[in-house]
Design a protein around this motif. Structure first.
Motif, mmCIF file in Angstrom:
data_model
loop_
_atom_site.group_PDB
_atom_site.id
_atom_site.type_symbol
_atom_site.label_atom_id
_atom_site.label_comp_id
_atom_site.label_asym_id
_atom_site.label_seq_id
_atom_site.Cartn_x
_atom_site.Cartn_y
_atom_site.Cartn_z
ATOM 1 N N GLY A 91 0.830 -1.204 0.000
ATOM 2 C CA GLY A 91 0.000 0.000 0.000
ATOM 3 C C GLY A 91 0.862 1.250 0.000
ATOM 4 O O GLY A 91 0.572 2.222 -0.710
ATOM 5 N N TYR A 92 1.925 1.197 0.775
ATOM 6 C CA TYR A 92 2.849 2.319 0.870
ATOM 7 C C TYR A 92 3.463 2.609 -0.490
ATOM 8 O O TYR A 92 3.532 3.762 -0.935
ATOM 9 C CB TYR A 92 3.934 1.948 1.877
ATOM 10 C CG TYR A 92 4.779 3.077 2.383
ATOM 11 C CD1 TYR A 92 4.384 3.822 3.491
ATOM 12 C CD2 TYR A 92 5.982 3.396 1.778
ATOM 13 C CE1 TYR A 92 5.167 4.847 3.969
ATOM 14 C CE2 TYR A 92 6.765 4.430 2.252
ATOM 15 C CZ TYR A 92 6.357 5.149 3.349
ATOM 16 O OH TYR A 92 7.143 6.173 3.802
ATOM 17 N N GLU A 93 3.883 1.553 -1.163
ATOM 18 C CA GLU A 93 4.513 1.745 -2.467
ATOM 19 C C GLU A 93 3.526 2.290 -3.489
ATOM 20 O O GLU A 93 3.864 3.184 -4.274
ATOM 21 C CB GLU A 93 5.109 0.424 -2.959
ATOM 22 C CG GLU A 93 6.429 0.111 -2.268
ATOM 23 C CD GLU A 93 6.914 -1.303 -2.547
ATOM 24 O OE1 GLU A 93 6.189 -2.063 -3.216
ATOM 25 O OE2 GLU A 93 8.011 -1.649 -2.055
ATOM 26 N N ARG A 94 2.316 1.760 -3.464
ATOM 27 C CA ARG A 94 1.339 2.251 -4.432
ATOM 28 C C ARG A 94 0.991 3.715 -4.160
ATOM 29 O O ARG A 94 0.866 4.520 -5.084
ATOM 30 C CB ARG A 94 0.085 1.384 -4.450
ATOM 31 C CG ARG A 94 -0.041 0.648 -5.789
ATOM 32 C CD ARG A 94 -1.302 -0.170 -5.893
ATOM 33 N NE ARG A 94 -1.369 -1.173 -4.850
ATOM 34 C CZ ARG A 94 -2.244 -1.178 -3.860
ATOM 35 N NH1 ARG A 94 -3.162 -0.241 -3.789
ATOM 36 N NH2 ARG A 94 -2.207 -2.123 -2.944
ATOM 37 N N MET A 104 12.818 12.628 -9.630
ATOM 38 C CA MET A 104 12.808 11.888 -8.370
ATOM 39 C C MET A 104 14.219 11.716 -7.849
ATOM 40 O O MET A 104 14.490 11.887 -6.659
ATOM 41 C CB MET A 104 12.131 10.532 -8.559
ATOM 42 C CG MET A 104 10.657 10.659 -8.899
ATOM 43 S SD MET A 104 9.623 9.220 -8.481
ATOM 44 C CE MET A 104 10.778 7.904 -8.501
ATOM 45 N N SER A 105 15.119 11.372 -8.738
ATOM 46 C CA SER A 105 16.504 11.185 -8.337
ATOM 47 C C SER A 105 17.102 12.499 -7.821
ATOM 48 O O SER A 105 17.784 12.540 -6.787
ATOM 49 C CB SER A 105 17.295 10.656 -9.527
ATOM 50 O OG SER A 105 18.665 10.681 -9.245
ATOM 51 N N THR A 106 16.817 13.575 -8.535
ATOM 52 C CA THR A 106 17.302 14.888 -8.112
ATOM 53 C C THR A 106 16.749 15.256 -6.748
ATOM 54 O O THR A 106 17.462 15.752 -5.869
ATOM 55 C CB THR A 106 16.865 15.961 -9.131
ATOM 56 O OG1 THR A 106 17.392 15.618 -10.413
ATOM 57 C CG2 THR A 106 17.357 17.336 -8.709
ATOM 58 N N VAL A 156 15.642 5.642 -8.375
ATOM 59 C CA VAL A 156 15.079 5.489 -7.040
ATOM 60 C C VAL A 156 13.610 5.130 -7.180
ATOM 61 O O VAL A 156 12.957 5.529 -8.127
ATOM 62 C CB VAL A 156 15.208 6.786 -6.219
ATOM 63 C CG1 VAL A 156 16.655 7.095 -5.940
ATOM 64 C CG2 VAL A 156 14.551 7.948 -6.924
ATOM 65 N N THR A 157 13.121 4.370 -6.205
ATOM 66 C CA THR A 157 11.704 4.040 -6.223
ATOM 67 C C THR A 157 10.904 5.171 -5.581
ATOM 68 O O THR A 157 11.435 5.973 -4.813
ATOM 69 C CB THR A 157 11.425 2.758 -5.435
ATOM 70 O OG1 THR A 157 11.705 3.020 -4.053
ATOM 71 C CG2 THR A 157 12.313 1.630 -5.906
ATOM 72 N N ALA A 158 9.627 5.202 -5.899
ATOM 73 C CA ALA A 158 8.763 6.217 -5.308
ATOM 74 C C ALA A 158 8.754 6.101 -3.792
ATOM 75 O O ALA A 158 8.742 7.106 -3.078
ATOM 76 C CB ALA A 158 7.346 6.086 -5.860
ATOM 77 N N ALA A 159 8.791 4.857 -3.300
ATOM 78 C CA ALA A 159 8.766 4.663 -1.856
ATOM 79 C C ALA A 159 10.015 5.256 -1.207
ATOM 80 O O ALA A 159 9.945 5.840 -0.130
ATOM 81 C CB ALA A 159 8.653 3.176 -1.514
#
Lengths: 147, 147
Positions: free
Chosen positions: A110-113, A127-129, B5-8
């Motif tokens: 759930g956290y990942e979604r 995201m990486s930045t 990186v993952t969203a989590a």
DNA sequence: AGAGGTTACATTGACGCCAATGTATCGACA
DNA sequence: TGTCGATACATTGGCGTCAATGTAACCTCT
């Protein structure tokens, strides 16, 4: 040419966005019957057990006393186990119970979604930045993985 | 090549850093005898008065009920004034009092210095990038300045 | 005019979170 | 061995925050 922004503007935007994201996150995780802080703690313990209380607090970014209180509730609910460390009897080693491990798995999903949904508007590079910048900002208070 | 990186992971880092920054901010503003949320509200009202309660909540990123409670305390403390809107008697228009205006000035200075200190490790370009990303993330819930 | 849906704000109960402080253990050293 | 400072965790009181809900004013449509 990068639009120049003041530090105060960054702070305002950061604070505002953080609060909005936290609300959304809680809403999503609420569907799993758990709050964000609780799930975050259980998942973190599951990931790196056995873990000391203070390490855990550092990993999730909360104060030690807060971690103590939250863990207390999670132990009462049967999701975590406290165990006094043999080597240093001041220390507490935390582990998930069987029930905690099962829930951690559900909550991780759930956290990942939820995270994917909330950060969906960003590109992979953004995201990486973002992570780079965040790590720079919290460089002082970094868990052992610091290097 | 940007490390992927993952969203989590982004979510974890974001949450952790946000909490750390909030703690530091509170510590700095405490020297001015005020908490971050209170000063943030007063400064925001001073900046854009008269302002409706719900607009204010949106501007600082908190829920409307929270804003109501906080404003209530600030009114009791003589820093803000509530005034029922003439045109729409459901609405409340907020303004700073003379005392509130004076304190807002002091707090703005403290706020700016704290922000400069906390974001000092970032380059101007990183700050600009960060603000872009934050605005992208909160695009759904943006005040009138949305653009 | 007035009924019904909508909007703006206030209130409530519960939770997360902190700083400050208390308690037990540890380690070093006389 | 006993003392003293440091470390690890627990406790406490208070604030900020939310979702859910209540109340009043507004608006539309008949």
């Amino acid at each position: 040419m990068p639009k120049s922004v003041t530090a105060a503007q960054v702070a305002d935007e950061f604070s505002r966005t953080a609060k909005i994201l936290v609300r959304h996150f809680n809403e999503r995780l609420g569907e799993h019957g758990v709050s964000t802080p609780r799930s975050r703690l259980v998942v973190e313990v599951a990931r790196s057990q056995p873990v000391r209380l203070t390490e855990l607090a550092l990993a999730v970014g909360i104060a030690q006393g807060t971690a103590s209180t939250l863990v207390d509730a999670l132990v009462r609910d049967g999701l975590l186990e406290r165990q006094t460390s043999a080597g240093d009897r001041r220390s507490v080693l935390l582990r998930v119970t069987a029930q905690g491990a099962a829930l951690a798995q559900d909550w991780t999903a759930g956290y990942e979604r939820a995270a994917e949904e909330l950060f969906e508007p960003l590109t992979a590079e953004q995201m990486s930045t973002l992570v780079d910048i965040l790590r720079t900002l919290s460089a002082d208070e970094t868990p052992a993985t610091g290097g």
